[in-house]
Design an enzyme around this catalytic site. Structure first.
Site, PDB file in Angstrom:
ATOM      1  N   SER A   1       0.842   6.274   3.313  1.00  0.00           N
ATOM      2  CA  SER A   1       1.978   5.558   2.730  1.00  0.00           C
ATOM      3  C   SER A   1       2.440   6.226   1.443  1.00  0.00           C
ATOM      4  CB  SER A   1       1.565   4.114   2.429  1.00  0.00           C
ATOM      5  OG  SER A   1       2.521   3.467   1.621  1.00  0.00           O
TER       6      SER A   1
ATOM      7  N   TYR B   1      -3.385  -2.379  -1.328  1.00  0.00           N
ATOM      8  CA  TYR B   1      -2.867  -1.705  -0.140  1.00  0.00           C
ATOM      9  C   TYR B   1      -2.808  -0.201  -0.359  1.00  0.00           C
ATOM     10  CZ  TYR B   1       0.534   0.048   3.224  1.00  0.00           C
ATOM     11  OH  TYR B   1       1.172   0.796   4.190  1.00  0.00           O
TER      12      TYR B   1
END
Length: 330
Positions: A127, A152
């Protein structure tokens, strides 16, 4: 070839599996169909996939060690595209254990399955969030990524380090793909393109954080899938290329983004244009875990695959809005 696509009922997983089937590959998709967002949307994606030649599906949680081991032993995949994960920056603030189970334990199970059955190439989702508060832009894969600001993001960076270790120890070719704000038809309801479109069409206000002084490198789903598919033909070199091996080239990382950040208010204007409706804007302060901007340097991807994402934002947003109106009948 025979592919495993994890997270096949998810946004990127659905499109990736569909594309692989159209290219003539055999694809087994797995997903735990959790209720982080609409299960009905996930089932609708799967219904489309079930008609794709060469596709099959199993409901399976990547955090289930025994089930994952049995799956790899039984199927003997040639390639694995790992897209299953607990997504969402804000959700991680209140639900940390879900991220540990899926993004850490689940990823170990994928790595072990690939190692034990000699999978030829593991490509996995990372990501843009791993860049954290990096001030240097555009973000390049060579940049330091040691300041994530959400759990995350930390789990995604951990995935990269875990993959690097397996590549080094076991000569498992791995490629990490840092996605930048993916949007398009069949997109996730928890992301801004979907949330904004839904609210605007319903005449509801939308939250604009940090006064709109934020920018994102919005990347259309077809460009992301094209990058994923092209990477399949470019596994990192391993034991038969000792010079590359000495330089740690058994694993690689690539950004997949448009390379053209857009201010949040300009993005909203694109949705307003596509819907023909003016948004009701509510200005809000910056949220914990958010970053001011993302901006992908895709030079490494272009150099390796000859591909550079190119779908203009206004075209991608128009396609998304068309899909949304059709799917939800509005």
């Amino acid at each position: 070839m025979k592919f495993l696509v994890t997270g096949a009922a998810g946004f990127i997983g659905f499109h990736t599996a569909m594309r692989l089937c159209r290219l003539g590959h055999e694809v087994l998709g797995i997903d735990n169909l959790n209720d982080y967002y609409s299960v009905d949307l996930k089932l609708a994606r799967l219904a489309r996939l079930q008609d794709a030649p060469g596709f099959s599906f199993r409901k399976l949680d990547i955090a289930d060690r025994d089930a994952m081991r049995a799956l790899f032993d039984e199927q003997r995949f040639e390639r694995v595209i790992h897209l299953a994960a607990q997504a969402g920056v804000r959700y991680s603030l209140d639900n940390p254990h879900v991220y540990a189970d899926s993004n850490l334990s689940g990823f170990v199970n994928v790595l072990e399955g690939c190692r034990q059955t000699n999978v030829g190439h593991l490509a996995y989702a990372s990501s843009s969030s791993v860049y954290g508060t990096n001030a240097k832009v555009p973000f390049a894969v060579e940049d330091a990524v040691d300041n994530p600001i959400s759990l995350y993001a930390a789990t995604k960076r951990a995935n990269e380090l875990m993959a690097h270790t397996y590549a080094h120890l076991y000569r498992l070719p791995t490629t990490g793909l840092r996605f930048f704000t993916v949007y398009g038809p069949w997109g996730r309801p928890d992301m801004a393109p979907f949330k904004f479109t839904k609210a605007i069409l319903e005449g509801q206000p939308i939250d604009i954080y940090n006064g709109g002084e934020m920018s994102r490198d919005f990347t259309y789903i077809d460009d992301v899938v094209e990058g994923i598919v092209r990477i399949q033909d470019c596994p990192p070199p391993y034991a038969n290329e000792p010079e590359e091996l000495r330089r740690g080239a058994t694993d690689r990382l690539f950004n997949i983004g448009l390379g053209s950040p857009v201010r949040l208010l300009d993005f909203v204007a694109c949705i307003e244009s596509a819907t023909g409706v003016e948004a009701i804007k509510q200005m809000k302060p910056m949220q914990p875990g958010d970053v001011l901007q993302t901006w992908a340097d895709v030079g490494a991807l272009a150099s390796r695959t000859g591909f550079r994402p190119a779908t203009p934002l206004h075209e991608g947003v128009a396609r998304f809005v068309d899909w949304y109106r059709t799917f939800y009948g509005v």
